[in-house]
Design a protein around this motif. Sequence first.
Motif, PDB file in Angstrom:
ATOM      1  N   TRP A   1       9.981   9.448   1.675  1.00  0.00           N
ATOM      2  CA  TRP A   1      10.704  10.197   2.693  1.00  0.00           C
ATOM      3  C   TRP A   1      11.948   9.456   3.151  1.00  0.00           C
ATOM      4  CZ3 TRP A   1      11.124   8.782   8.022  1.00  0.00           C
ATOM      5  CH2 TRP A   1      11.756   9.745   8.823  1.00  0.00           C
ATOM      6  N   HIS A   2      11.812   8.149   3.377  1.00  0.00           N
ATOM      7  CA  HIS A   2      12.878   7.370   3.999  1.00  0.00           C
ATOM      8  C   HIS A   2      13.927   6.888   3.000  1.00  0.00           C
ATOM      9  CE1 HIS A   2      14.551   5.078   7.319  1.00  0.00           C
ATOM     10  NE2 HIS A   2      14.526   3.966   6.596  1.00  0.00           N
ATOM     11  N   LYS A   3      13.482   6.581   1.762  1.00  0.00           N
ATOM     12  CA  LYS A   3      14.382   5.975   0.773  1.00  0.00           C
ATOM     13  C   LYS A   3      14.584   6.840  -0.470  1.00  0.00           C
ATOM     14  CE  LYS A   3      14.792   1.853   2.869  1.00  0.00           C
ATOM     15  NZ  LYS A   3      16.072   1.246   3.294  1.00  0.00           N
ATOM     16  N   GLY A   4      13.815   7.929  -0.596  1.00  0.00           N
ATOM     17  CA  GLY A   4      13.931   8.760  -1.790  1.00  0.00           C
ATOM     18  C   GLY A   4      13.275   8.141  -3.009  1.00  0.00           C
ATOM     19  N   LEU A   5      12.420   7.126  -2.806  1.00  0.00           N
ATOM     20  CA  LEU A   5      11.696   6.493  -3.908  1.00  0.00           C
ATOM     21  C   LEU A   5      10.518   7.385  -4.304  1.00  0.00           C
ATOM     22  CD1 LEU A   5      10.957   4.062  -5.757  1.00  0.00           C
ATOM     23  CD2 LEU A   5       9.732   3.081  -3.787  1.00  0.00           C
ATOM     24  N   GLU A   6      10.561   7.952  -5.503  1.00  0.00           N
ATOM     25  CA  GLU A   6       9.465   8.798  -5.956  1.00  0.00           C
ATOM     26  C   GLU A   6       8.191   7.973  -6.070  1.00  0.00           C
ATOM     27  OE1 GLU A   6      10.517  10.721  -9.593  1.00  0.00           O
ATOM     28  OE2 GLU A   6      12.212  11.804  -8.714  1.00  0.00           O
ATOM     29  N   CYS A   7       7.073   8.547  -5.637  1.00  0.00           N
ATOM     30  CA  CYS A   7       5.826   7.792  -5.635  1.00  0.00           C
ATOM     31  C   CYS A   7       4.657   8.684  -6.026  1.00  0.00           C
ATOM     32  CB  CYS A   7       5.568   7.189  -4.250  1.00  0.00           C
ATOM     33  SG  CYS A   7       4.017   6.266  -4.129  1.00  0.00           S
ATOM     34  N   ILE A   8       3.871   8.210  -6.987  1.00  0.00           N
ATOM     35  CA  ILE A   8       2.607   8.853  -7.344  1.00  0.00           C
ATOM     36  C   ILE A   8       1.497   7.821  -7.189  1.00  0.00           C
ATOM     37  CG2 ILE A   8       1.255   9.959  -9.167  1.00  0.00           C
ATOM     38  CD1 ILE A   8       3.827  11.029 -10.344  1.00  0.00           C
ATOM     39  N   CYS A   9       0.526   8.140  -6.342  1.00  0.00           N
ATOM     40  CA  CYS A   9      -0.593   7.247  -6.100  1.00  0.00           C
ATOM     41  C   CYS A   9      -1.796   7.719  -6.907  1.00  0.00           C
ATOM     42  CB  CYS A   9      -0.944   7.225  -4.615  1.00  0.00           C
ATOM     43  SG  CYS A   9       0.419   6.679  -3.563  1.00  0.00           S
ATOM     44  N   MET A  10      -2.342   6.840  -7.725  1.00  0.00           N
ATOM     45  CA  MET A  10      -3.454   7.177  -8.614  1.00  0.00           C
ATOM     46  C   MET A  10      -4.754   6.626  -8.033  1.00  0.00           C
ATOM     47  SD  MET A  10      -1.587   8.365 -11.318  1.00  0.00           S
ATOM     48  CE  MET A  10      -2.448   8.160 -12.877  1.00  0.00           C
ATOM     49  N   ARG A  11      -5.623   7.507  -7.548  1.00  0.00           N
ATOM     50  CA  ARG A  11      -6.932   7.072  -7.068  1.00  0.00           C
ATOM     51  C   ARG A  11      -7.850   6.875  -8.270  1.00  0.00           C
ATOM     52  NH1 ARG A  11      -7.891  10.574  -1.445  1.00  0.00           N
ATOM     53  NH2 ARG A  11      -6.270   9.472  -0.266  1.00  0.00           N
TER      54      ARG A  11
ATOM     55  N   SER B   1      -2.969 -10.420  -0.752  1.00  0.00           N
ATOM     56  CA  SER B   1      -2.871  -9.828  -2.090  1.00  0.00           C
ATOM     57  C   SER B   1      -2.563  -8.335  -2.083  1.00  0.00           C
ATOM     58  CB  SER B   1      -4.177 -10.062  -2.858  1.00  0.00           C
ATOM     59  OG  SER B   1      -4.419 -11.434  -3.031  1.00  0.00           O
ATOM     60  N   ASN B   2      -2.982  -7.632  -1.044  1.00  0.00           N
ATOM     61  CA  ASN B   2      -2.877  -6.174  -1.061  1.00  0.00           C
ATOM     62  C   ASN B   2      -1.893  -5.615  -0.042  1.00  0.00           C
ATOM     63  OD1 ASN B   2      -4.852  -6.545  -2.949  1.00  0.00           O
ATOM     64  ND2 ASN B   2      -6.437  -5.403  -1.894  1.00  0.00           N
ATOM     65  N   PHE B   3      -1.882  -6.148   1.161  1.00  0.00           N
ATOM     66  CA  PHE B   3      -0.933  -5.651   2.158  1.00  0.00           C
ATOM     67  C   PHE B   3       0.457  -6.265   1.954  1.00  0.00           C
ATOM     68  CE2 PHE B   3      -4.951  -4.620   4.146  1.00  0.00           C
ATOM     69  CZ  PHE B   3      -4.701  -3.411   4.785  1.00  0.00           C
ATOM     70  N   ASP B   4       0.546  -7.587   2.016  1.00  0.00           N
ATOM     71  CA  ASP B   4       1.847  -8.244   1.876  1.00  0.00           C
ATOM     72  C   ASP B   4       2.477  -7.945   0.516  1.00  0.00           C
ATOM     73  OD1 ASP B   4       1.400  -9.308   4.355  1.00  0.00           O
ATOM     74  OD2 ASP B   4       1.088 -11.376   3.677  1.00  0.00           O
ATOM     75  N   ALA B   5       1.711  -8.127  -0.544  1.00  0.00           N
ATOM     76  CA  ALA B   5       2.243  -7.937  -1.894  1.00  0.00           C
ATOM     77  C   ALA B   5       2.716  -6.502  -2.103  1.00  0.00           C
ATOM     78  CB  ALA B   5       1.191  -8.308  -2.931  1.00  0.00           C
ATOM     79  N   THR B   6       1.933  -5.538  -1.637  1.00  0.00           N
ATOM     80  CA  THR B   6       2.313  -4.133  -1.807  1.00  0.00           C
ATOM     81  C   THR B   6       3.593  -3.819  -1.050  1.00  0.00           C
ATOM     82  OG1 THR B   6       0.023  -3.456  -2.180  1.00  0.00           O
ATOM     83  CG2 THR B   6       1.552  -1.749  -1.451  1.00  0.00           C
ATOM     84  N   MET B   7       3.712  -4.340   0.163  1.00  0.00           N
ATOM     85  CA  MET B   7       4.933  -4.141   0.941  1.00  0.00           C
ATOM     86  C   MET B   7       6.147  -4.694   0.198  1.00  0.00           C
ATOM     87  SD  MET B   7       6.188  -3.009   3.788  1.00  0.00           S
ATOM     88  CE  MET B   7       7.950  -2.964   4.092  1.00  0.00           C
ATOM     89  N   HIS B   8       6.020  -5.872  -0.366  1.00  0.00           N
ATOM     90  CA  HIS B   8       7.138  -6.494  -1.071  1.00  0.00           C
ATOM     91  C   HIS B   8       7.519  -5.699  -2.322  1.00  0.00           C
ATOM     92  CE1 HIS B   8       5.628 -10.491   0.844  1.00  0.00           C
ATOM     93  NE2 HIS B   8       6.299  -9.753   1.703  1.00  0.00           N
ATOM     94  N   VAL B   9       6.523  -5.169  -3.025  1.00  0.00           N
ATOM     95  CA  VAL B   9       6.797  -4.388  -4.237  1.00  0.00           C
ATOM     96  C   VAL B   9       7.549  -3.098  -3.885  1.00  0.00           C
ATOM     97  CG1 VAL B   9       5.728  -3.009  -6.067  1.00  0.00           C
ATOM     98  CG2 VAL B   9       4.927  -5.329  -5.623  1.00  0.00           C
ATOM     99  N   PHE B  10       7.092  -2.394  -2.878  1.00  0.00           N
ATOM    100  CA  PHE B  10       7.786  -1.163  -2.474  1.00  0.00           C
ATOM    101  C   PHE B  10       9.210  -1.454  -2.003  1.00  0.00           C
ATOM    102  CE2 PHE B  10       3.684   0.999  -2.513  1.00  0.00           C
ATOM    103  CZ  PHE B  10       4.041   2.303  -2.826  1.00  0.00           C
ATOM    104  N   GLU B  11       9.358  -2.482  -1.204  1.00  0.00           N
ATOM    105  CA  GLU B  11      10.682  -2.806  -0.677  1.00  0.00           C
ATOM    106  C   GLU B  11      11.648  -3.180  -1.797  1.00  0.00           C
ATOM    107  OE1 GLU B  11      13.828  -3.348   1.885  1.00  0.00           O
ATOM    108  OE2 GLU B  11      11.912  -2.304   2.195  1.00  0.00           O
ATOM    109  N   GLU B  12      11.167  -3.945  -2.753  1.00  0.00           N
ATOM    110  CA  GLU B  12      12.047  -4.338  -3.857  1.00  0.00           C
ATOM    111  C   GLU B  12      12.362  -3.155  -4.767  1.00  0.00           C
ATOM    112  OE1 GLU B  12      14.563  -6.557  -6.225  1.00  0.00           O
ATOM    113  OE2 GLU B  12      13.856  -6.803  -4.165  1.00  0.00           O
ATOM    114  N   CYS B  13      11.397  -2.252  -4.960  1.00  0.00           N
ATOM    115  CA  CYS B  13      11.682  -1.037  -5.726  1.00  0.00           C
ATOM    116  C   CYS B  13      12.797  -0.235  -5.071  1.00  0.00           C
ATOM    117  CB  CYS B  13      10.426  -0.166  -5.838  1.00  0.00           C
ATOM    118  SG  CYS B  13       9.229  -0.716  -7.066  1.00  0.00           S
ATOM    119  N   ALA B  14      12.724  -0.107  -3.764  1.00  0.00           N
ATOM    120  CA  ALA B  14      13.758   0.640  -3.037  1.00  0.00           C
ATOM    121  C   ALA B  14      15.108  -0.084  -3.128  1.00  0.00           C
ATOM    122  CB  ALA B  14      13.348   0.826  -1.586  1.00  0.00           C
TER     123      ALA B  14
END
Length: 278
Positions: free
Chosen positions: A177-187, A98-111
């Motif tokens: 850094w690698h793809k230029g995808l802007e990212c803001i992480c909200m804790r 739910s958290n590792f695989d899914a997050t990886m897929h979301v970032f990759e598809e965004c890029a």
Amino acid sequence: CGVMKRVGITGAGGRIGSLLACAFVDTYKLRLFTYDPTTENDVERLQAIVDHPNCEIVHQLNLSDAEAVKGRFEDLDVVIHMAANASAKQTWEQARVSNFDATMHVFEECARARVKRIIFASTNHTQNAIVAKPENLSFVDPYFLSHPMKLSDDAYPDSLYAISKLFGENLGKYYAWHKGLECICMRIGSFREHDDPHNILDPSTADHFKALYLSHCDCVGMHKAAIECLLHPDNGIPFAVVYACSNNTKKIWNLDETCKILGYVPQDDSEAGHNSTS
């Protein structure tokens, strides 16, 4: 007037995802992603906007399936990635799917889809181990009430859930850094569906909850700021981590850097109660 931004929200049927969806539906074109459309709470939370012309809802999207995610973020300007297993007691297998695989897929598809910005829902648990105790994750070391933590302080994850969120933060830095995808992480701090910081069933959790309280008003305000703000990183990488909590009198997070990055100052305080406009 400019063209409306197109914003996708994963986990849109959840407590925060649905709050943002209902708050943003008149401001942005929304594409909402849910996993289980039969979940009663998810259906009820989105009922008010299901027929809104600015709202498209995609049900049964399994983010842990890379093929299912492909093509879902086409033409979006921003993706808010809320979907996750948020249990601090989850097993490795639950976290992985739910958290590792899914997050990886979301970032990759965004890029791949050339989404401009992703807003990643991280958590207070990333630094909580130094504040709490292994047997009580809601304990607050009084030291931090007078010496609030900063974003530059080390991570102290208290669970596999927290580690999965640190993975997401570092993934965001890599894609920025690698793809230029802007990212803001909200804790994200302590959020409740019923927005009342004084309605605490377990008194032993009161200090922790009030120190990290995030009102509905500030939750919406901080995420809107994350959508709209310009990133001006010193190192040129379009990436930032921010705290998402209200301006609480008794707090364990220093919000100075967060306010500078987002251009938003939280309005509410757990000691005073929630804002009547939230």
